[in-house]
Motif scaffolding. Structure first.
Motif, PDB file in Angstrom:
ATOM      1  N   VAL A  77       0.889  -1.228   0.144  1.00 12.65           N
ATOM      2  CA  VAL A  77       0.040  -0.009  -0.015  1.00 12.65           C
ATOM      3  C   VAL A  77       0.795   1.377   0.146  1.00 12.65           C
ATOM      4  CG1 VAL A  77      -1.809  -0.925   1.251  1.00 12.65           C
ATOM      5  CG2 VAL A  77      -0.054   0.039   2.380  1.00 12.65           C
ATOM      6  N   VAL A  78       0.217   2.200  -0.114  1.00  8.94           N
ATOM      7  CA  VAL A  78       1.113   3.686  -0.065  1.00  8.94           C
ATOM      8  C   VAL A  78       0.186   4.427   1.020  1.00  8.94           C
ATOM      9  CG1 VAL A  78       1.632   3.699  -2.645  1.00  8.94           C
ATOM     10  CG2 VAL A  78      -0.406   4.963  -1.798  1.00  8.94           C
ATOM     11  N   MET A  79       0.665   5.156   1.691  1.00  8.96           N
ATOM     12  CA  MET A  79       0.209   6.124   2.796  1.00  8.96           C
ATOM     13  C   MET A  79       0.489   7.521   2.459  1.00  8.96           C
ATOM     14  SD  MET A  79       0.437   4.343   6.307  1.00  8.96           S
ATOM     15  CE  MET A  79       0.095   2.750   6.598  1.00  8.96           C
ATOM     16  N   LYS A  80      -0.565   8.450   2.440  1.00 11.41           N
ATOM     17  CA  LYS A  80      -0.166  10.043   2.468  1.00 11.41           C
ATOM     18  C   LYS A  80      -0.935  10.820   3.376  1.00 11.41           C
ATOM     19  CE  LYS A  80      -1.143   8.994  -2.544  1.00 11.41           C
ATOM     20  NZ  LYS A  80      -1.613   9.152  -3.842  1.00 11.41           N
ATOM     21  N   ILE A  81      -0.109  11.792   3.776  1.00 18.25           N
ATOM     22  CA  ILE A  81      -0.675  12.782   4.572  1.00 18.25           C
ATOM     23  C   ILE A  81      -2.171  13.560   4.126  1.00 18.25           C
ATOM     24  CG2 ILE A  81       0.387  15.219   3.728  1.00 18.25           C
ATOM     25  CD1 ILE A  81      -0.184  13.908   7.456  1.00 18.25           C
ATOM     26  N   HIS A 130       1.739  20.059  -2.025  1.00 20.15           N
ATOM     27  CA  HIS A 130       2.451  19.281  -2.421  1.00 20.15           C
ATOM     28  C   HIS A 130       3.165  18.285  -1.596  1.00 20.15           C
ATOM     29  CE1 HIS A 130       2.050  21.038  -6.381  1.00 20.15           C
ATOM     30  NE2 HIS A 130       2.551  22.044  -5.996  1.00 20.15           N
ATOM     31  N   LYS A 131       2.370  16.962  -1.253  1.00 21.77           N
ATOM     32  CA  LYS A 131       2.704  16.280  -0.083  1.00 21.77           C
ATOM     33  C   LYS A 131       4.110  15.704  -0.057  1.00 21.77           C
ATOM     34  CE  LYS A 131      -0.639  13.715  -1.463  1.00 21.77           C
ATOM     35  NZ  LYS A 131      -1.362  14.077  -2.624  1.00 21.77           N
ATOM     36  N   THR A 132       4.749  15.396  -1.139  1.00 17.89           N
ATOM     37  CA  THR A 132       5.928  14.726  -1.312  1.00 17.89           C
ATOM     38  C   THR A 132       6.836  15.726  -0.762  1.00 17.89           C
ATOM     39  OG1 THR A 132       5.369  13.502  -3.121  1.00 17.89           O
ATOM     40  CG2 THR A 132       7.829  13.715  -2.829  1.00 17.89           C
ATOM     41  N   ASP A 133       6.778  17.003  -1.181  1.00 19.44           N
ATOM     42  CA  ASP A 133       7.687  18.015  -0.669  1.00 19.44           C
ATOM     43  C   ASP A 133       7.854  18.148   0.843  1.00 19.44           C
ATOM     44  OD1 ASP A 133       7.745  18.666  -3.330  1.00 19.44           O
ATOM     45  OD2 ASP A 133       6.829  20.403  -3.209  1.00 19.44           O
ATOM     46  N   ALA A 161      -3.879   3.542   0.367  1.00 20.39           N
ATOM     47  CA  ALA A 161      -4.408   2.987  -0.969  1.00 20.39           C
ATOM     48  C   ALA A 161      -3.458   1.901  -1.309  1.00 20.39           C
ATOM     49  CB  ALA A 161      -4.483   4.325  -1.896  1.00 20.39           C
ATOM     50  N   PRO A 162      -4.107   1.125  -2.239  1.00 20.53           N
ATOM     51  CA  PRO A 162      -3.153   0.108  -2.594  1.00 20.53           C
ATOM     52  C   PRO A 162      -2.217   0.601  -3.627  1.00 20.53           C
ATOM     53  CG  PRO A 162      -5.582  -0.255  -3.221  1.00 20.53           C
ATOM     54  CD  PRO A 162      -5.423   1.083  -2.701  1.00 20.53           C
ATOM     55  N   GLN A 163      -1.028   0.132  -3.600  1.00 20.78           N
ATOM     56  CA  GLN A 163       0.109   0.596  -4.262  1.00 20.78           C
ATOM     57  C   GLN A 163       0.060  -0.047  -5.800  1.00 20.78           C
ATOM     58  OE1 GLN A 163       3.529   1.814  -3.454  1.00 20.78           O
ATOM     59  NE2 GLN A 163       4.698   1.146  -5.325  1.00 20.78           N
ATOM     60  N   VAL A 164      -0.216   0.978  -6.773  1.00 19.99           N
ATOM     61  CA  VAL A 164      -0.379   0.519  -8.157  1.00 19.99           C
ATOM     62  C   VAL A 164       1.066   0.269  -8.660  1.00 19.99           C
ATOM     63  CG1 VAL A 164      -0.960   1.494 -10.399  1.00 19.99           C
ATOM     64  CG2 VAL A 164      -2.144   2.210  -8.513  1.00 19.99           C
ATOM     65  N   ASP A 165       1.177  -0.970  -9.144  1.00 20.84           N
ATOM     66  CA  ASP A 165       2.416  -1.253  -9.665  1.00 20.84           C
ATOM     67  C   ASP A 165       2.702  -0.707 -10.897  1.00 20.84           C
ATOM     68  OD1 ASP A 165       4.577  -2.640 -10.913  1.00 20.84           O
ATOM     69  OD2 ASP A 165       3.657  -4.522 -11.272  1.00 20.84           O
ATOM     70  N   ARG A 196       3.481   5.023 -17.379  1.00 20.04           N
ATOM     71  CA  ARG A 196       4.166   6.280 -17.504  1.00 20.04           C
ATOM     72  C   ARG A 196       3.241   7.129 -16.946  1.00 20.04           C
ATOM     73  NH1 ARG A 196       5.206   2.831 -20.594  1.00 20.04           N
ATOM     74  NH2 ARG A 196       5.980   2.915 -22.863  1.00 20.04           N
ATOM     75  N   GLU A 197       4.017   8.170 -15.976  1.00 12.65           N
ATOM     76  CA  GLU A 197       3.301   9.241 -15.102  1.00 12.65           C
ATOM     77  C   GLU A 197       2.963  10.605 -16.317  1.00 12.65           C
ATOM     78  OE1 GLU A 197       4.738  10.237 -11.776  1.00 12.65           O
ATOM     79  OE2 GLU A 197       4.783   8.176 -10.847  1.00 12.65           O
ATOM     80  N   THR A 198       1.676  10.529 -16.263  1.00  9.90           N
ATOM     81  CA  THR A 198       1.255  11.682 -16.898  1.00  9.90           C
ATOM     82  C   THR A 198       0.382  12.708 -16.177  1.00  9.90           C
ATOM     83  OG1 THR A 198      -0.947  10.855 -17.691  1.00  9.90           O
ATOM     84  CG2 THR A 198       1.053  10.481 -19.161  1.00  9.90           C
ATOM     85  N   VAL A 225      -4.787  16.649 -11.703  1.00  5.56           N
ATOM     86  CA  VAL A 225      -4.723  14.892 -11.680  1.00  5.56           C
ATOM     87  C   VAL A 225      -3.266  14.469 -11.963  1.00  5.56           C
ATOM     88  CG1 VAL A 225      -5.685  12.608 -11.726  1.00  5.56           C
ATOM     89  CG2 VAL A 225      -6.882  14.638 -12.434  1.00  5.56           C
ATOM     90  N   ASN A 226      -2.330  14.352 -10.747  1.00  9.21           N
ATOM     91  CA  ASN A 226      -1.005  14.109 -11.069  1.00  9.21           C
ATOM     92  C   ASN A 226      -0.510  13.103 -10.153  1.00  9.21           C
ATOM     93  OD1 ASN A 226       1.659  14.292 -12.098  1.00  9.21           O
ATOM     94  ND2 ASN A 226       1.874  16.208 -10.883  1.00  9.21           N
ATOM     95  N   PRO A 227      -0.104  11.993 -10.320  1.00  3.32           N
ATOM     96  CA  PRO A 227      -0.182  11.331 -11.809  1.00  3.32           C
ATOM     97  C   PRO A 227      -1.521  10.615 -12.301  1.00  3.32           C
ATOM     98  CG  PRO A 227       0.889   9.886 -10.400  1.00  3.32           C
ATOM     99  CD  PRO A 227       0.863  10.962  -9.519  1.00  3.32           C
ATOM    100  N   VAL A 228      -1.517  10.809 -13.424  1.00  2.13           N
ATOM    101  CA  VAL A 228      -2.529   9.676 -14.101  1.00  2.13           C
ATOM    102  C   VAL A 228      -1.416   8.753 -14.663  1.00  2.13           C
ATOM    103  CG1 VAL A 228      -4.145   9.295 -15.711  1.00  2.13           C
ATOM    104  CG2 VAL A 228      -4.151  11.527 -14.689  1.00  2.13           C
ATOM    105  N   VAL A 232      -4.055   8.398  -9.506  1.00  3.50           N
ATOM    106  CA  VAL A 232      -3.696   7.992  -8.071  1.00  3.50           C
ATOM    107  C   VAL A 232      -3.318   9.275  -7.276  1.00  3.50           C
ATOM    108  CG1 VAL A 232      -2.269   6.041  -8.856  1.00  3.50           C
ATOM    109  CG2 VAL A 232      -1.027   8.058  -8.455  1.00  3.50           C
ATOM    110  N   ASP A 233      -3.426  10.348  -7.674  1.00  2.00           N
ATOM    111  CA  ASP A 233      -3.364  11.481  -6.849  1.00  2.00           C
ATOM    112  C   ASP A 233      -4.427  12.677  -7.634  1.00  2.00           C
ATOM    113  OD1 ASP A 233      -2.915  13.737  -5.047  1.00  2.00           O
ATOM    114  OD2 ASP A 233      -0.972  14.156  -6.099  1.00  2.00           O
ATOM    115  N   CYS A 234      -5.124  13.395  -6.721  1.00  2.00           N
ATOM    116  CA  CYS A 234      -5.747  14.567  -7.379  1.00  2.00           C
ATOM    117  C   CYS A 234      -6.167  15.728  -6.194  1.00  2.00           C
ATOM    118  CB  CYS A 234      -7.305  14.053  -7.855  1.00  2.00           C
ATOM    119  SG  CYS A 234      -8.263  15.168  -8.455  1.00  2.00           S
TER     120      CYS A 234
END
Ligand code: ADP
Ligand code: MG
Length: 758
Positions: free
Chosen positions: A574-578, A585-588, A628-632, A637-639, A729-732, A742-744
């Protein structure tokens, strides 16, 4: 004069007046016979073909502010009208002179005994409205206001402009300007130069609308020098009445106009432009130069889409959607404009080059390939035909080098063979004048050879300015545009091909997809009800889901225990996000943990996210952690897909290469919603890195149709909900068969704002 009736078409009123001298043609060009006696309007004059007919092709003109002092605007306009042969009568208006330029003058427009169709106004700014009202009372139907000192000078000028427009409307007149250079109609039956530019351009196929007067003068100069025929030229000035859009409409059905050129600084009504220009470009090309950056750049952006939409993306989108060719410079505009003088459009991008020198041929080949043209190899039949023209051992290639000793007969034979080649759809003969070759004979040879195949365009490059002018006329007359540099010809041919491709594609209208609009509305209403302008990620993903976009199944966990339960339920990894309304921008800020494989890792990830974001985004309100489930992502490609709103252009939908590098890559394409299927296709194939979506380095190609559909669904969201300000919507993630978001991020606007002013 008949009493004018407000708002009524005036040609009929004027026509009811008995003409003073019906038989005599006007001859205002001759100072000896002042333009008094002719009838300004034929009593049986047909209904105006365009509402702007009076402005573009008037039958009589008064020049108000016709000064006797040379080099003043009023004096110059009057001179131009008279000396360049306007075909109707011209009336100078000047209270202090009996005559100007040997033509009898009148103290005011109301003193002119005949009906006047059009008035050119070049009086001080404070008198313009008064003079305009007198024109209205006298039955004048069109005004060209050269005078400056209006909106362009600030608030006081803007008030003056509003007042002027009010006068124009009150009398049912139409007005070009104020603050403009005027109007030219070079058609032999009009011959009107109602500008202060000293020359009439040669009559030809192009109509030109310019938002800059100063530029207009140099454009006309250039047109004259390069022999580019102009049928009409309009400098629109501040355009509070007649706009570029109005002119497009007027030229749409004008058969003398074969190509429309525009110099644009700003679009007053982009939606109307899109509608009109899309219609026109199906049958006649429009070429535009747009200067200046879009004001919307100053908008603060909460999303990648918002940040990337800041440049003049909106203008690019608008022009592309309307099928308008965009030129980067005025020079390129003319290169393209000249190209449309060809006898027919090329059927394909397959082009051949011949020259009498190696270097220019190679330069041309490079430039053509750079513009997406294809230099095909000649067929065996062509090689056999051309071989005897060359010294033994010299190969027959494309570009074909006829070497410096090439004779006119050699040019003729080689060009004939290339034009007969079924693989070749366009030929570019290049000629560098060497000593001892009759240059004019070469020009004639090119013309004669091209006669046999009028279905294939020939564009000549005659290097070196000297001598060019003499042959140019002959070549242009034969439908062979000529250039000085091979690069210009390459750009021009590319433009011809782009136009053919655009005009041939079927016209589509946006077709809405089935969506759960009520479900989306409920999500937005909930956030609004809580006084929020941001949706959290779960809500944003749910919104996409309602609009038919496939998303990851996500859950909100408010404690470590809840996160573990969710992870087990969803299945590892899975993935976890705040989840916080204050973190963009959560990663930042360390708010994302990926590839969590078991319960132990999940507990650690939860704690790390909470503590790290607690430090790096201190004070941010935290609603919990999304699981959320981690998408393999392997093979994917990330768009990025999103939209932002421009106050004038409306929703700007974006597609690009995405992920966390979206802003660094800046490989994005915009279009204005609503989108057609073709728009979505153009967007996905329009990014620089579009080949990354194909099979590459062992990865399969991705589902482009799926991406296009996501783009269309996001665009539909923009159209359906004006209260959504920005979506990212990033990334699609795009895979061979599926496309999943997976992120919006969704930002609601403070006020609903969807469209332009009118
Ligand atoms: P943000 O854009 O706010 O930093 P994202 O949710 O986009 O956060 O996550 C950052 C990156 O993590 C994404 O660009 C993507 O590469 C990866 N990612 C996020 N969610 C998933 C998921 N469910 N499956 C696989 N990868 C993901
Ligand atoms: Mg993201």
């Amino acid at each position: 004069m008949a009493t004018p009736v407000i708002g009524q078409a005036r040609r009929g009123v004027a026509a009811a007046e008995p003409p003073a001298s019906p038989a005599s043609p006007a001859s205002p060009a001759s100072p000896a016979s002042p333009a008094l006696p002719a009838s300004p309007v034929s009593p049986v004059s047909p209904v105006s073909p365009s509402p702007l007919a009076t402005l573009l092709a008037p039958t009589s003109i008064a020049v108000i502010g016709a000064s006797r002092t040379p080099r003043t605007m009023g004096n110059q306009v009057l001179r131009n009208l008279i000396h360049q042969g306007f075909t109707g009568p011209v009336y100078p208006v000047n209270p202090g002179a009996r005559s100007v330029c040997s033509v009898r003058a009148y103290p005011s427009i109301t003193d002119i005994p005949e009906a006047v169709d059009l008035a050119v106004i070049a009086v001080p700014q404070e008198s313009v409205a008064k003079v305009a009202a007198e024109c209205g009372k006298s039955g004048v139907r069109g005004l060209i206001v050269i005078s400056a000192g209006f909106k362009e000078v600030g608030a006081e000028g803007a008030a003056r402009e509003r007042n002027l427009v009010e006068v124009v409307r009150r009398y049912g007149m139409r007005m070009v300007g104020p603050n403009c250079m005027g109007v030219i109609n070079a058609s032999p039956d009009v011959m009107m130069n109602a500008t202060f530019a000293p020359y009439m351009p040669p009559f030809g196929a192009a109509a030109f609308v310019s938002q800059s007067g100063a530029l207009g003068v140099s454009v006309l100069d250039y047109a004259r020098e390069y022999g580019i025929g102009i049928s009409q030229f309009v400098s629109v000035g501040n355009k509070p009445d007649v706009s570029g859009n109005d002119l497009l409409e007027a030229w749409e059905h004008d058969d003398t106009v074969k190509v429309i050129l525009m110099y644009v600084e700003n679009f007053g009504n982009p939606a109307r432009f899109l509608q009109i220009a899309s219609r026109i470009t199906a049958t006649k090309p429009i070429i535009a130069v747009k200067a200046g950056r879009s004001k919307s750049g100053a908008r603060a952006a909460l999303s990648h889409t918002g940040a990337l939409a800041a440049s003049d993306a909106a203008v690019d989108a608008l022009l592309a959607q309307a099928g308008v060719l965009r030129a980067a410079t005025i020079e390129e505009l003319f290169d393209m404009a000249m190209a449309f003088g060809v006898r027919s459009l090329p059927r394909s991008r397959r082009t051949a080059v011949l020259s009498n020198a190696g270097g220019p041929g190679i330069l041309a080949a490079d430039a053509m390939e750079g513009c997406g043209l294809e230099l095909v190899s000649p067929t065996t039949a062509t090689v056999t035909a051309i071989k005897p023209l060359l010294p033994p051992g010299v190969p027959v290639r494309n570009p074909l080098d006829l070497i410096a000793s090439a004779t006119p007969a050699g040019y003729r034979s080689a060009l004939t063979s290339l034009l007969q080649d079924p693989m070749v759809d366009c030929v570019v003969p290049i000629f560098i004048p060497p000593l001892g070759v009759d240059q004019e004979a070469v020009a004639t040879a090119i013309v004669n050879a091209s006669r046999a195949r009028p279905d294939k365009p020939v564009l000549a490059v005659l290097m070196g300015r000297k001598g060019l002018s003499e042959w140019r006329a002959e070549l242009h007359h034969a439908g062979i545009p000529t250039y000085i540099f091979p690069e210009s010809a390459a750009r021009a041919i590319a433009a011809l091909n782009r136009y053919r491709e655009m005009s041939q594609r079927p016209r589509e209208t946006p077709a809405p997809l089935p969506v759960d609009r009520a479900g989306a509305a409920a999500i937005i209403a909930q956030a609004r009800g809580e006084g929020r302008t941001r949706l959290n990620e779960l809500e944003a993903l749910a919104l996409l889901d309602a609009y038919g976009v496939r998303v990851t199944r996500a859950r909100l966990a408010r404690s470590r225990e809840a996160a573990l339960v969710a992870a087990c339920d969803l299945g590892f990894p899975v993935v976890m996000k705040i989840v916080s309304p204050d973190i963009v921008h959560k990663t930042d800020v360390g708010g994302v943990a990926l590839d969590i494989r078991d319960e132990h890792a999940a507990a650690k990830a939860y704690d790390r996210i909470i503590s790290e974001t607690g430090h790096r985004a201190a004070g941010a309100r935290v609603q919990g952690v999304l699981v959320a489930p981690q998408v393999d992502a392997s093979g994917g490609r990330e768009t990025i897909v999103g939209f932002a709103r421009d106050p004038l252009f409306g929703p700007l939908v974006m597609f690009g290469l995405g992920g966390i590098y979206a802003e660094a890559l800046r490989d994005v394409v915009f279009r204005i919603a609503p989108l057609t299927q073709r728009d979505a296709r153009d967007m996905v194939s329009g990014i620089r890195g579009t080949s990354l979506l194909d099979g590459i380095r062992g990865q399969p190609s991705v589902n482009r149709e799926g991406l296009q559909e996501v783009v269309r669904r996001v665009a539909q969201l923009a159209v359906d909900f004006p209260e959504i300000g920005e979506v990212d919507v990033n990334p699609v993630l795009a895979f061979e068969h599926t496309v999943v978001a997976v992120d919006c991020r969704v930002v609601l606007s403070a006020v609903a704002n969807n469209a332009g002013p009118h």
